[in-house]
Motif scaffolding. Structure first.
Motif, PDB file in Angstrom:
ATOM      1  N   GLY A  34       0.850  -1.156   0.115  1.00 56.28           N
ATOM      2  CA  GLY A  34      -0.015   0.069   0.028  1.00 56.28           C
ATOM      3  C   GLY A  34       0.917   1.210   0.149  1.00 56.28           C
ATOM      4  N   PRO A  35       0.250   2.345   0.463  1.00 55.13           N
ATOM      5  CA  PRO A  35       0.687   3.749   0.309  1.00 55.13           C
ATOM      6  C   PRO A  35       2.248   3.647   1.081  1.00 55.13           C
ATOM      7  N   ASN A  36       2.218   3.101   2.234  1.00 46.77           N
ATOM      8  CA  ASN A  36       3.219   3.063   3.011  1.00 46.77           C
ATOM      9  C   ASN A  36       4.492   2.282   2.765  1.00 46.77           C
ATOM     10  N   ALA A  37       4.318   1.412   1.809  1.00 50.22           N
ATOM     11  CA  ALA A  37       5.635   0.488   1.588  1.00 50.22           C
ATOM     12  C   ALA A  37       6.932   1.377   1.308  1.00 50.22           C
ATOM     13  N   LEU A  38       6.712   2.381   0.738  1.00 47.27           N
ATOM     14  CA  LEU A  38       7.948   3.167   0.227  1.00 47.27           C
ATOM     15  C   LEU A  38       8.267   4.166   1.106  1.00 47.27           C
ATOM     16  N   ALA A  39       7.700   4.335   2.318  1.00 48.24           N
ATOM     17  CA  ALA A  39       7.667   5.646   2.799  1.00 48.24           C
ATOM     18  C   ALA A  39       9.234   5.937   3.540  1.00 48.24           C
ATOM     19  N   LEU A  40       9.710   4.634   3.934  1.00 48.07           N
ATOM     20  CA  LEU A  40      10.988   4.877   4.833  1.00 48.07           C
ATOM     21  C   LEU A  40      12.182   5.114   3.659  1.00 48.07           C
ATOM     22  N   VAL A  41      12.155   4.058   2.565  1.00 50.86           N
ATOM     23  CA  VAL A  41      13.161   4.162   1.508  1.00 50.86           C
ATOM     24  C   VAL A  41      13.134   5.480   0.688  1.00 50.86           C
ATOM     25  N   SER A  42      12.013   6.069   0.576  1.00 49.57           N
ATOM     26  CA  SER A  42      11.783   7.370  -0.180  1.00 49.57           C
ATOM     27  C   SER A  42      12.557   8.445   0.517  1.00 49.57           C
ATOM     28  N   ILE A  43      12.380   8.343   1.873  1.00 56.12           N
ATOM     29  CA  ILE A  43      13.095   9.434   2.710  1.00 56.12           C
ATOM     30  C   ILE A  43      14.639   9.320   2.598  1.00 56.12           C
ATOM     31  N   ALA A  44      14.998   8.104   2.664  1.00 59.97           N
ATOM     32  CA  ALA A  44      16.483   7.939   2.699  1.00 59.97           C
ATOM     33  C   ALA A  44      16.808   8.124   1.201  1.00 59.97           C
ATOM     34  N   VAL A  45      16.201   7.984   0.134  1.00 59.43           N
ATOM     35  CA  VAL A  45      16.807   8.380  -1.290  1.00 59.43           C
ATOM     36  C   VAL A  45      16.695   9.895  -1.531  1.00 59.43           C
ATOM     37  N   LYS A  46      15.860  10.515  -0.891  1.00 67.55           N
ATOM     38  CA  LYS A  46      15.636  11.998  -1.016  1.00 67.55           C
ATOM     39  C   LYS A  46      16.559  12.837  -0.487  1.00 67.55           C
ATOM     40  N   ALA A  47      16.837  12.053   0.830  1.00 69.08           N
ATOM     41  CA  ALA A  47      17.943  12.512   1.772  1.00 69.08           C
ATOM     42  C   ALA A  47      19.491  12.404   0.994  1.00 69.08           C
ATOM     43  N   THR A  48      19.535  11.297   0.294  1.00 74.91           N
ATOM     44  CA  THR A  48      21.046  11.105  -0.414  1.00 74.91           C
ATOM     45  C   THR A  48      20.981  12.159  -1.549  1.00 74.91           C
ATOM     46  N   ARG A  49      20.020  12.328  -2.235  1.00 76.14           N
ATOM     47  CA  ARG A  49      20.005  13.192  -3.301  1.00 76.14           C
ATOM     48  C   ARG A  49      20.317  14.722  -3.119  1.00 76.14           C
ATOM     49  N   ASN A  50      19.663  15.164  -1.860  1.00 72.18           N
ATOM     50  CA  ASN A  50      19.675  16.550  -1.287  1.00 72.18           C
ATOM     51  C   ASN A  50      21.329  16.723  -0.793  1.00 72.18           C
ATOM     52  N   HIS A  51      21.781  15.600  -0.116  1.00 73.82           N
ATOM     53  CA  HIS A  51      23.043  15.691   0.477  1.00 73.82           C
ATOM     54  C   HIS A  51      24.240  15.977  -0.591  1.00 73.82           C
ATOM     55  N   PHE A  52      24.033  15.284  -1.855  1.00 73.95           N
ATOM     56  CA  PHE A  52      24.919  15.649  -2.768  1.00 73.95           C
ATOM     57  C   PHE A  52      24.671  16.657  -3.726  1.00 73.95           C
ATOM     58  N   LEU A  53      23.576  17.017  -3.755  1.00 74.54           N
ATOM     59  CA  LEU A  53      23.201  18.255  -4.544  1.00 74.54           C
ATOM     60  C   LEU A  53      23.697  19.568  -3.695  1.00 74.54           C
ATOM     61  N   LYS A  54      23.763  19.253  -2.440  1.00 75.86           N
ATOM     62  CA  LYS A  54      24.369  20.495  -1.445  1.00 75.86           C
ATOM     63  C   LYS A  54      25.573  20.720  -1.690  1.00 75.86           C
ATOM     64  N   PHE A  55      26.329  19.714  -1.964  1.00 76.45           N
ATOM     65  CA  PHE A  55      27.829  19.826  -2.276  1.00 76.45           C
ATOM     66  C   PHE A  55      28.332  19.751  -3.736  1.00 76.45           C
ATOM     67  N   GLN A  56      27.219  19.839  -4.609  1.00 78.03           N
ATOM     68  CA  GLN A  56      27.262  19.556  -6.030  1.00 78.03           C
ATOM     69  C   GLN A  56      28.126  18.670  -6.520  1.00 78.03           C
ATOM     70  N   LYS A  57      27.763  17.486  -5.999  1.00 76.13           N
ATOM     71  CA  LYS A  57      28.748  16.182  -6.287  1.00 76.13           C
ATOM     72  C   LYS A  57      27.524  15.496  -6.943  1.00 76.13           C
ATOM     73  N   PRO A  58      28.152  14.245  -7.782  1.00 75.45           N
ATOM     74  CA  PRO A  58      26.893  13.554  -8.469  1.00 75.45           C
ATOM     75  C   PRO A  58      26.653  12.382  -7.404  1.00 75.45           C
ATOM     76  N   PRO A  59      25.437  12.310  -7.258  1.00 74.63           N
ATOM     77  CA  PRO A  59      24.940  11.306  -6.355  1.00 74.63           C
ATOM     78  C   PRO A  59      25.488   9.612  -6.724  1.00 74.63           C
ATOM     79  N   PRO A  60      25.512   8.996  -5.551  1.00 74.84           N
ATOM     80  CA  PRO A  60      25.747   7.505  -5.700  1.00 74.84           C
ATOM     81  C   PRO A  60      24.635   6.701  -6.465  1.00 74.84           C
TER      82      PRO A  60
END
Length: 279
Positions: A34-60
């Motif tokens: 259901g709608p919560n199945a991706l809740a935790l991993v989506s938070i983690a993926v977005k946090a990963t993107r934001n971290h590397f975006l902040k330092f202007q580095k390509p994400p892993p």
């Protein structure tokens, strides 16, 4: 769990020993459907993107793995994973890993972050001590039920300790060195005495007891029924984690899900819907 996941991601991304290959594997144990199945991993993926975006580095490269029991409705989950792949988030690979988390489910040293929400209070099985000794976990008579409660709780506590110790041992094999795990589960405050209501199955037992007394369900079935769930105290959790020894506790929080909620919202209908969803 959102702020805890975000902090864990920053810690992992700043650790050159972990991120040197430029890959991040994130897993959710007990993802449900259901709608919560991706809740935790989506938070983690977005946090990963934001971290590397902040330092202007390509994400892993990011691999997202979702685990639950084989009977889970993974059809809905797979469709959600496809939608996640089509976003602009740094997701390269997604996968479903069916099976009990009381067994091996990932290759050794392969996962960077493990999340699990409202899952590890579910046991691998109900207490064997109660079954072998033919001790009913519950009783229609409230007085008998209260007298038996210490024996029942002790038996469940032993089963939980056995299961959670195994859970920690297995996850320590799954995680890369210095990997992190964030887990939430139902439980109680350390200074709170064990009561029927303080346990995951307390309210359900009362309801089933009334149904059995009114003949709605068979008394023999009620007497032989054991809900495989246990709500530990924070003290119990800390002792188990420290005795097992694979993990260091960074932070432990106790959260009351009803705090800040208007009591008017706690209607019988809302409570019954919550119980249906859980059980």
């Amino acid at each position: 769990m959102k702020p805890l996941i975000e902090v864990a991601i920053v810690d992992l991304c700043c650790n050159n020993n972990i991120m040197l290959p430029g890959k991040m594997v994130i897993a959710d144990l007990g993802c449900s459907s259901g709608p919560n199945a991706l809740a935790l991993v989506s938070i983690a993926v977005k946090a990963t993107r934001n971290h590397f975006l902040k330092f202007q580095k390509p994400p892993p490269e990011v691999c997202v793995l979702l685990n639950d029991l084989p009977d889970n409705d993974f059809n809905v989950v797979v469709k959600s994973l496809v939608a996640l792949q089509q976003t602009n988030e740094p997701v390269c690979v997604t996968g479903i890993v069916p099976g009990s988390f009381y067994g091996r489910i990932f290759p050794s040293d392969s996962v960077h972050l493990i999340c699990s929400s409202s899952s590890p209070h579910w046991l691998s099985k109900a207490s064997e001590d109660l079954r072998i000794n033919h001790i009913s976990a519950y009783d229609m008579d409230e007085h008998v039920r209260r007298e038996r409660l210490p024996v029942v709780v002790e038996a469940y506590a032993r089963q939980f300790k056995k299961d959670f110790t195994l859970f920690l041992e297995l996850r320590s094999k799954d995680l890369v060195p210095e990997g992190q795990m964030i887990v939430s589960l139902a439980g109680r405050h350390s200074d709170e005495l064990a009561t029927e209501i303080s346990h995951v199955w307390g309210t359900v037992v009362q309801i089933l007891g009334i149904m059995a007394s009114e003949g709605v369900i068979d008394k023999a079935k009620f007497d032989s029924f054991y809900i495989p769930a246990y709500g530990p105290s924070t003290k119990e959790l800390r002792v188990i984690i420290e005795e097992e020894g694979s993990f260091s506790i960074i932070e432990m929080r106790v959260h009351d899900p009803t705090s800040g909620m208007d009591n008017a919202h706690l209607t019988p209908n809302r409570i019954s819907n919550g119980l249906r969803a859980a059980f």
